[in-house]
Design a protein around this motif. Sequence first.
Motif, short mmCIF file in Angstrom:
data_model
loop_
_atom_site.label_atom_id
_atom_site.label_comp_id
_atom_site.label_asym_id
_atom_site.label_seq_id
_atom_site.Cartn_x
_atom_site.Cartn_y
_atom_site.Cartn_z
N GLU A 292 -82.65 -14.72 33.72
CA GLU A 292 -82.52 -15.81 32.88
C GLU A 292 -80.77 -16.87 32.52
OE1 GLU A 292 -83.44 -14.32 28.38
OE2 GLU A 292 -80.23 -14.09 28.73
N ASP A 293 -80.84 -17.80 32.57
CA ASP A 293 -80.19 -18.88 32.75
C ASP A 293 -79.09 -18.78 33.92
OD1 ASP A 293 -80.27 -19.77 30.10
OD2 ASP A 293 -79.39 -17.60 29.63
N GLY A 294 -80.31 -18.47 35.35
CA GLY A 294 -79.93 -18.26 37.11
C GLY A 294 -78.96 -17.45 36.75
N GLY A 474 -76.75 -26.70 48.63
CA GLY A 474 -77.79 -27.11 48.76
C GLY A 474 -79.62 -26.20 49.32
N GLY A 475 -80.41 -26.63 49.91
CA GLY A 475 -81.86 -25.48 49.44
C GLY A 475 -82.32 -25.87 48.47
N THR A 476 -83.78 -25.68 48.79
CA THR A 476 -85.25 -25.97 48.00
C THR A 476 -83.99 -25.60 46.08
OG1 THR A 476 -85.47 -23.40 47.31
CG2 THR A 476 -86.56 -24.91 48.76
N ARG A 477 -85.65 -26.44 45.47
CA ARG A 477 -84.30 -26.48 44.03
C ARG A 477 -84.48 -25.10 43.07
NH1 ARG A 477 -87.33 -29.78 39.35
NH2 ARG A 477 -86.40 -28.90 37.89
N LYS A 478 -85.81 -24.29 44.04
CA LYS A 478 -86.06 -22.69 42.86
C LYS A 478 -84.58 -22.03 43.54
CE LYS A 478 -88.17 -18.64 43.30
NZ LYS A 478 -89.57 -18.25 43.79
N ARG A 479 -84.46 -21.44 45.00
CA ARG A 479 -83.06 -21.76 45.36
C ARG A 479 -81.37 -21.67 44.72
NH1 ARG A 479 -80.83 -21.83 51.63
NH2 ARG A 479 -79.50 -22.95 50.44
N ARG A 480 -80.88 -22.84 44.33
CA ARG A 480 -80.13 -23.19 43.54
C ARG A 480 -80.11 -23.22 42.18
NH1 ARG A 480 -81.76 -28.60 46.18
NH2 ARG A 480 -82.01 -29.76 43.67
N GLU A 481 -81.41 -22.62 41.62
CA GLU A 481 -81.78 -22.09 40.53
C GLU A 481 -81.40 -20.76 40.08
OE1 GLU A 481 -85.42 -23.70 38.53
OE2 GLU A 481 -84.23 -25.87 38.58
N LEU A 482 -80.98 -20.04 41.32
CA LEU A 482 -81.05 -18.44 41.53
C LEU A 482 -80.24 -18.16 41.42
CD1 LEU A 482 -84.49 -17.58 43.28
CD2 LEU A 482 -84.20 -17.69 40.91
N TYR A 510 -67.10 -17.15 39.81
CA TYR A 510 -67.86 -18.67 40.03
C TYR A 510 -69.28 -17.72 39.17
CZ TYR A 510 -66.39 -21.95 42.59
OH TYR A 510 -65.58 -23.05 43.82
N GLU A 511 -69.64 -18.23 38.28
CA GLU A 511 -71.14 -17.18 37.41
C GLU A 511 -72.18 -16.61 38.51
OE1 GLU A 511 -72.41 -17.67 33.20
OE2 GLU A 511 -72.74 -19.44 34.00
N ARG A 512 -72.03 -17.87 39.02
CA ARG A 512 -73.91 -17.75 40.08
C ARG A 512 -73.18 -15.97 41.24
NH1 ARG A 512 -76.12 -21.80 44.53
NH2 ARG A 512 -78.23 -20.60 44.63
N LEU A 513 -72.46 -16.32 41.89
CA LEU A 513 -72.28 -15.47 42.66
C LEU A 513 -71.83 -13.96 41.51
CD1 LEU A 513 -69.52 -16.84 44.34
CD2 LEU A 513 -71.34 -16.67 44.70
N GLN A 514 -72.54 -12.91 41.97
CA GLN A 514 -73.14 -11.74 41.12
C GLN A 514 -73.18 -10.83 42.51
OE1 GLN A 514 -76.55 -12.99 38.49
NE2 GLN A 514 -75.52 -10.89 37.39
N GLY A 515 -71.67 -10.88 43.54
CA GLY A 515 -71.77 -9.76 43.43
C GLY A 515 -71.79 -9.27 44.90
N GLY A 516 -71.88 -7.68 45.81
CA GLY A 516 -72.42 -7.85 46.70
C GLY A 516 -72.17 -6.65 47.18
N PHE A 517 -72.91 -6.14 49.00
CA PHE A 517 -73.16 -5.21 48.46
C PHE A 517 -72.31 -4.79 50.39
CE2 PHE A 517 -75.90 -5.49 45.97
CZ PHE A 517 -76.20 -4.45 45.28
#
Length: 956
Positions: A292-294, A474-482, A510-517
């Motif tokens: 939701e909301d990317g 860059g990347g596809t539109r779908k990717r940019r929104e994820l 950055y809100e888009r970055l949701q961490g890692g492993f």
Amino acid sequence: MSYRTSPSADYVEDVSPGRGALPPRAWYASSDAPSLSLNGSWRFRLSATADAEDDAFAEPGYDAGGWAEVAVPGHWVLQGDGAFGSPIYTNHLYPFPVDPPHVPTENPTGDHLRVFDLPSDWPSDGGAVLRFDGVESCARVWLNGTELGEFKGSRLPHEFAVGHLLKPGGNVLAVRVHQWSAGSYLEDQDQWWLPGIFRDVTLLHRPAGGVGDFFVHASYDHTTGEGTLRVDSDVDGRVTVPALDIDIATGESVTVAVEPWTAETPKLYDGVLATEGERVPLRIGFRTVVLEDGLIKVNGRAVLFKGVNRHEWHHEKGRALDLETMREDVLLMKRHNLNAVRTSHYPPHPAFLDLCDEYGLWVIDECDLETHGFTEQDWRDNPVDDDRWTPALLDRAARMVERDKNHPSIVFWSLGNEAGTGRGLTAMAEWIHDRDPERLVHYEGDWNCRDTDVYSRMYAFHDEVDKIGQRLDGGTRKRRELPFIQCEYGHAMGNGPGGLADYQELFEKYERLQGGFIWEWIDHGVKHPELGYAYGGDFGEELHDGNFVCDGLVFPDRTPSPGLVEYKKVIEPVHIEGDGANGIVRVTNKQDFADLSALAFEWSCQVDGETVESGALAVPALAPGESAEVKLPEPPVDGRGGERQWTVRALLADDTLWAAKDHVVAWGQFAAGARPLPSFPATDRPVREADRITLGPAEFDARTGALRSIGDVEVSAPRLDVWRAPTDNDAGAEWQTDTRYGMLWRTLGLHRMRHRLVSVEAGDDALTVRTRVAPAAREVGLDTVYRWTSDGERLRLSVSVTPEGDWTVPLPRLGVRFGLAQADRVEWFGGGPGEAYPDTRTASMIGRWQSSVDELQTPYLRPQENGARADVRWVELGGLRIEGDPEFWFTARRWTTEQLDAARHRTDLTPGDTVWVNLDHGQHGIGSQSCGPGPLPQYFLKAEPAEFAFVFSTTT
């Protein structure tokens, strides 16, 4: 070359998932129906090929008295002291010709035999299923002489209906296991190849009218605080949850007020699914996962994953883990502030997911799929883009989802790992989305995000992650929104990983970055009587990838590495920073869901690293994301004029499931005053006497200017040192040839520097020794001046370094090295208790520490630079006290750097009579270039002019 087995073993090379097994279903334990574990000692016969022996062993009455025995669960190559073959480690290369679906004729095949009786109270009604939870890589099964079928999918469950074949006593279970099969092409997962029945084998009674498969749907509405429960069941029944006064039929929905499940607050409600013939306990967690909301949101809030990749591993048993070992993993993760785990690269033992539900960890559950070896041929013939293999891929996806679907901890299904792209992956994603729309789908290899709900990458460098955070990638539109996660980063191989704090800063910016492993949880060292721990190549493998299998945050015995301690500090759920001069501390709650009511705070004040006063600190129960400034008490009155600092800790206020009261969750330190630097007037002058020069308490060689002793302490002359035994991250990944500094350092000759004496000058107030330090065959060098002064009791060494020539690479280290004839106990004031380097020092706490020389060493499986303590003000060892101007890095070991560099295993290191001490003005950063970025530029140790000093005195 292509190999074929005889027709009797054609199933080995069949791309289908097998035959005879029941459809997959949820994994659960019954309250009523008994079960019989068939784990234990099995008779075992090893053959060299898939068809070397006939099937007579499956018949009742077969005499297997001359066979060997192996433990099940277990891997036969880890038993029998080498009599049953050896482990093989490859990262991605297949250890057999790539000729899908064919495998070599030389195919180790293990026949397993177990004779068992049914318990006297085993029910006579209903049926029974025989369950295998994990067999590598292909198995054919018989019970009492009747063939049940065969299967592939090593880390997935398979069940067979056997009720009609059972008898009260003398049941003969026969299992033929092949190391290689068509399924091996789907299991190229950067780990040891270990054949055998490595998970549980269980006989389960299935009563008439008993529970079949069921799916618990338990969502949570964060706007109302209500949860909605529906349990879909193959067999009609009722669902009761006493704590919520729920009593409904299967298939019906009910909405009630609940406490939600999160990794921070893992609330589980006990329930029961009851059918006509059976009751099954439920552990229900209410939570909702949406895109939701990317953003990835759980219960209406975005989640920041602070995770780790976890292969299943035990240093003696391989992937045959018991419950307590799994629990130990979860407890260590929780105690080190981790909140998420990716089950790389296959579904784990199902009991591990129960623990994640109970203790609280977000889970990416990954399918048993990797075809990485096809990258060697540009993914030609890759099974995931070949329709013939799609049934096997869908079978693997279904067996994962159906087994694990009732775990609230699972928020993502992952299609697999490093399998390229193709139609088969799309089919898997479509099936999973249709079967379980209440979770998200992950797959890193899908950079265009055609099939996935998240943009996932491995080892993206910091600058690229910054761009991704700003949506400038860059990347596809779908990717940019994820949203974006790093499903692998911070390669924890050897000394490291470095740069974690810099990654975390980006994740939080950055809100888009949701961490890692982090890659990964544990070093896969194999316990070995001569080598300590073995890694790739130690078993004579034809192909291997060395110690690349040793890349974990914990050592093989599950001792935390410095990397895990660093990660714990970097991902603290509470941020503590302060203004020591004004006595103010700022506390920020970095959790996603929980407030700070579970924590207690305490302050302490230190003078020269020793606590002089401490007390409780009142911090409000801040909500997630909130901050507050809290006033510290007045500094304690103390007559000493030393260095002052505040330390504030966040502790568990009460016992929890995963740690005891007062467990330290987070901490912060800040200075309350400047450190006084060591200084004294140079009142003594050097005196030449025959072949020696004396200066204060010191004696020097008159010809070379080399220090011989300070007081009664014999010293091997300090001289400039720039070499360190390259770490795995210094050595770098083979595809990053231009920045592999370990290799470039060796090419330049920094491991064999020569020291040319220019002059020895005994002046009125100082002894000055001038040298040039340079590698053979090169024109670069380091002009080095050692200036010795004394006040009669203390000795000061000032070092001045001026580079000459065109230095195109940074230095490994810059400081002085010397030897002490006797040294054991070490005490220091500075960073500790563990090692630290420029980009791994977040967890280094300033204080007074003690250790032995041996305990200073970090036991990396492949020996390398280790054990440095950062920000050292002074250190005492071997009768000397050494103060630094400015602070320095300190290392001491019972072997030289050159001996450390030459060793392949810890057992290659033999302690000598001398303790070698490094006092370093600088160290080059660590990074994670063994499979990621090297150190960031701010952590480079550039070859540039430098000056530093040390003050020596005796402690007796």
